[in-house]
Design an enzyme around this catalytic site. Sequence first.
Site, PDB file in Angstrom:
ATOM      1  N   ASP A  94      -1.487  -2.416  -3.838  1.00  0.00           N
ATOM      2  CA  ASP A  94      -0.109  -2.867  -3.675  1.00  0.00           C
ATOM      3  C   ASP A  94       0.113  -4.143  -4.487  1.00  0.00           C
ATOM      4  O   ASP A  94      -0.603  -5.133  -4.309  1.00  0.00           O
ATOM      5  CB  ASP A  94       0.157  -3.133  -2.187  1.00  0.00           C
ATOM      6  N   ASP A 146       5.555   0.150  -6.905  1.00  0.00           N
ATOM      7  CA  ASP A 146       4.533  -0.899  -6.944  1.00  0.00           C
ATOM      8  C   ASP A 146       3.312  -0.635  -6.064  1.00  0.00           C
ATOM      9  O   ASP A 146       2.540  -1.551  -5.791  1.00  0.00           O
ATOM     10  CB  ASP A 146       5.151  -2.238  -6.545  1.00  0.00           C
ATOM     11  N   GLU A 147       3.112   0.605  -5.644  1.00  0.00           N
ATOM     12  CA  GLU A 147       1.942   0.876  -4.807  1.00  0.00           C
ATOM     13  C   GLU A 147       1.450   2.315  -4.984  1.00  0.00           C
ATOM     14  O   GLU A 147       2.217   3.220  -5.306  1.00  0.00           O
ATOM     15  CB  GLU A 147       2.254   0.609  -3.328  1.00  0.00           C
TER      16      GLU A 147
END
Length: 405
Positions: free
Chosen positions: A18, A120-121
């Site tokens: 993350d 974003d992860e």
Amino acid sequence: MKHRNIHSEEEHIIFHIDVNSAFLSWSALKLLGEGAAVDLRTVPAIVGGDQKTRHGIVVAKSIPAKAFGIHTAETVASALKKCPDLVMVPPDHAYYREKSRRLMAYLSEICPQIEQVSIDECYMDYEPIRGKYGTPEETAAFLKDSVCEKFGFTVNVGVSDRKVLAKMASDFKKPNLVHTLYVREIEKKLWPLPIDSLHMCGKSSAALLKKMGIRTIGDLAQTDLTMVESWLKSHGRLLWEYANGVDDSAVVSQPAKAKGVGNSTTISHDVTTAKEAYEILRKLAESVSGRLKKKKFLARQVSTEIKYATFQSVSHQTTLLSATADAQEIYRQACGLFDELWDGGAIRLLGIRTTKLEDEGEPVQMNLFDFQKEKESSEKQKRLDEALKKIRDRYGEEAVQKGCQ
């Protein structure tokens, strides 16, 4: 509950990677590349809102901004009251997408078995690279350090033998850290945490659980499941399972071939009331129903998706006793799922998807309630649906609208 020994032969390790304050970090890098003298990550700063009017919401925040009590999704006006010297920059989504693409491409080179779940992860399966970079913890440290060295921003890496626990671990203390949360560690590391921090536990669910005396994740884990289900239905079971580290889902590197019919809409303004959301869901249900009927499908599973103004997405699904293409039934199920999911936050997208499709002509095993309902009013409803469909096919979807219940 019996827990397996860490790093046993049967253990299947999963990472959750993350990016720390992704939008803020990526905006900081962009500005530094353009010659900015100050790194946004080192000062009270936010991404979001309108710089001239100072209106809008906080999309991302720096760690120094968090120290002032500023949080994601609050209004810019509120954030400025907490910190008058707050630095504010607008989001650059094209730039963020490019940063995300490069990160995922790099991680895929290390291990092809990754599942991206947001900009974003992602999850990564340790098995294809087991031992190549050392132990799971050593491998996670390598991932963290190499990303920082290559791209200039930091990530947290959660390590676990369960997907949901890897996700929870990556949310522990930030930034630029590795955390483990194996099943055997949940009593010590997970259970003392407040119930609000449990994955998929929104504001409304947390408020209800607190009302019932559930303050921590451990409280929920040790509460009788039937009681939790009576309070929160199927979503309660999901939360109870997560609190106990129950999650058999695997890392899926390639999305499954589409086997469903759905529709979603991005809303031009923030939806903040259930009444407005229900009306949007009603229109989506009618659209999905029409597509199912056109393809001569019945669906046995319905899911509802919510994307908040903060870009966070949540979804939940339910399996029906009998397959259907009926708009009112799809709408009813979608609204029930919405009620379980919605945490009261501003909504920017709503979606309904139906899966577990069956051909319309296939024999259907009916339960007693379906049989009685079919016996009472099936033909009348079918005639009405067919008439409405003919009108909409000829004059457009908006030609006839059902009243909102």
